[in-house]
Enzyme design. Structure first.
Site, PDB file in Angstrom:
ATOM      1  N   VAL A 175       3.398   1.063  -0.909  1.00 16.50           N
ATOM      2  CA  VAL A 175       4.659   1.064  -0.162  1.00 16.50           C
ATOM      3  C   VAL A 175       5.184   2.490  -0.033  1.00 16.50           C
ATOM      4  O   VAL A 175       5.048   3.305  -0.946  1.00 16.50           O
ATOM      5  CB  VAL A 175       5.703   0.181  -0.883  1.00 16.50           C
ATOM      6  N   LEU A 209       8.558   1.862  -6.566  1.00 13.28           N
ATOM      7  CA  LEU A 209       7.975   1.150  -5.440  1.00 13.28           C
ATOM      8  C   LEU A 209       6.512   0.905  -5.760  1.00 13.28           C
ATOM      9  O   LEU A 209       5.874   1.694  -6.462  1.00 13.28           O
ATOM     10  CB  LEU A 209       8.066   1.989  -4.155  1.00 13.28           C
ATOM     11  N   ASP A 210       5.957  -0.174  -5.223  1.00 12.89           N
ATOM     12  CA  ASP A 210       4.520  -0.399  -5.368  1.00 12.89           C
ATOM     13  C   ASP A 210       3.749   0.763  -4.747  1.00 12.89           C
ATOM     14  O   ASP A 210       4.196   1.376  -3.772  1.00 12.89           O
ATOM     15  CB  ASP A 210       4.107  -1.691  -4.658  1.00 12.89           C
ATOM     16  N   ARG A 211       2.581   1.047  -5.275  1.00 10.26           N
ATOM     17  CA  ARG A 211       1.755   2.137  -4.774  1.00 10.26           C
ATOM     18  C   ARG A 211       1.541   2.090  -3.254  1.00 10.26           C
ATOM     19  O   ARG A 211       1.652   3.114  -2.579  1.00 10.26           O
ATOM     20  CB  ARG A 211       0.396   2.131  -5.503  1.00 10.26           C
TER      21      ARG A 211
END
Length: 231
Positions: A67, A63-65
């Site tokens: 998120v 996951l993106d940081r």
């Protein structure tokens, strides 16, 4: 250089565990934490999770940081390979919850765009004719509203970098806090209000379907939607 003021995250690693057995472990990742080590050399879930499990862990997806939500690791490379193949074959199902300030014109729709990597760690929507573009498809459904914001359920049909963020921004409904894609103000801690809510896959040994659900993040904005999603 490491961050001079390390970010604090709610709870302890044991509080984030959603599932574990001798093959796999899943966490509810706090927003703002990287999944794997990166050039910022700040806290990351892979190392924290391995220390908690007393076991090497193998990343399956990311996951993106900014998120939050479900992140699954293998405890064995064979488990990592099995579930990674399911991701590639699109038999894994994922549901996200997104908080936006502008309600989309349609309450339910499938979005198709073409995306390429942009500048400054972004993705940009381009014409299909662009040779660097990749097709991005998702479906969304409007779930409800609070006084100021709206909650969408998102199902990814492809997996492109920043796909949800870029596609929602493209229809004028950027995620709360996501200044890269059109929201006006950043959230505290540079999080964005996107939560990986559910993840379902076939267990690498038993073959049984495993369905994981990550409780919503803390904070008044998410708490306003707790009743809508049954929490």
């Amino acid at each position: 250089m490491p961050d001079s003021a390390p970010q604090r995250f709610p709870g302890r690693p044991g509080d984030w565990v959603l599932y574990k057995d001798n093959q796999l472990i899943a966490f509810n990742k706090p927003a703002g934490m990287a999944v794997v080590p990166d050039k910022k050399k700040s806290a990351n879930l892979l190392q924290i999770g391995a220390a908690y499990a007393h076991h090497d862990l193998y990343p399956i997806h990311r996951l993106d940081r900014p998120v939050s939500g479900v992140v699954l690791f293998g405890k064995k490379s064979s488990a990592q390979a099995s579930v990674s193949t399911q991701f590639q074959e699109r038999t894994v199902t994922k549901t996200y919850l997104a908080v936006v300030a502008e309600r989309p014109e349609q309450d339910e729709a499938t979005l198709v765009h073409y995306i390429r990597e942009g500048k400054g760690n972004t993705s940009e929507i381009v014409d299909q004719s662009d040779p660097a573009s990749k097709r991005a498809e998702l479906s969304y459904r409007y779930l409800g509203s609070s006084d100021r914001y709206h909650l969408l359920e998102i199902k990814l049909l492809t997996g492109r970098k920043h796909q949800i963020r870029a596609q929602l921004g493209a229809i004028g409904s950027p995620l709360r806090g996501d200044t890269k894609y059109g929201f006006k103000r950043a959230n505290e801690g540079k999080s964005i209000d996107l939560h990986a809510y559910t993840l379902a896959f076939d267990h690498p040994i038993s073959g049984a379907r495993v369905e994981l659900k990550a409780p919503l993040p803390e904070g008044v904005v998410w708490e306003a939607f707790g009743g809508i999603v049954g929490l």
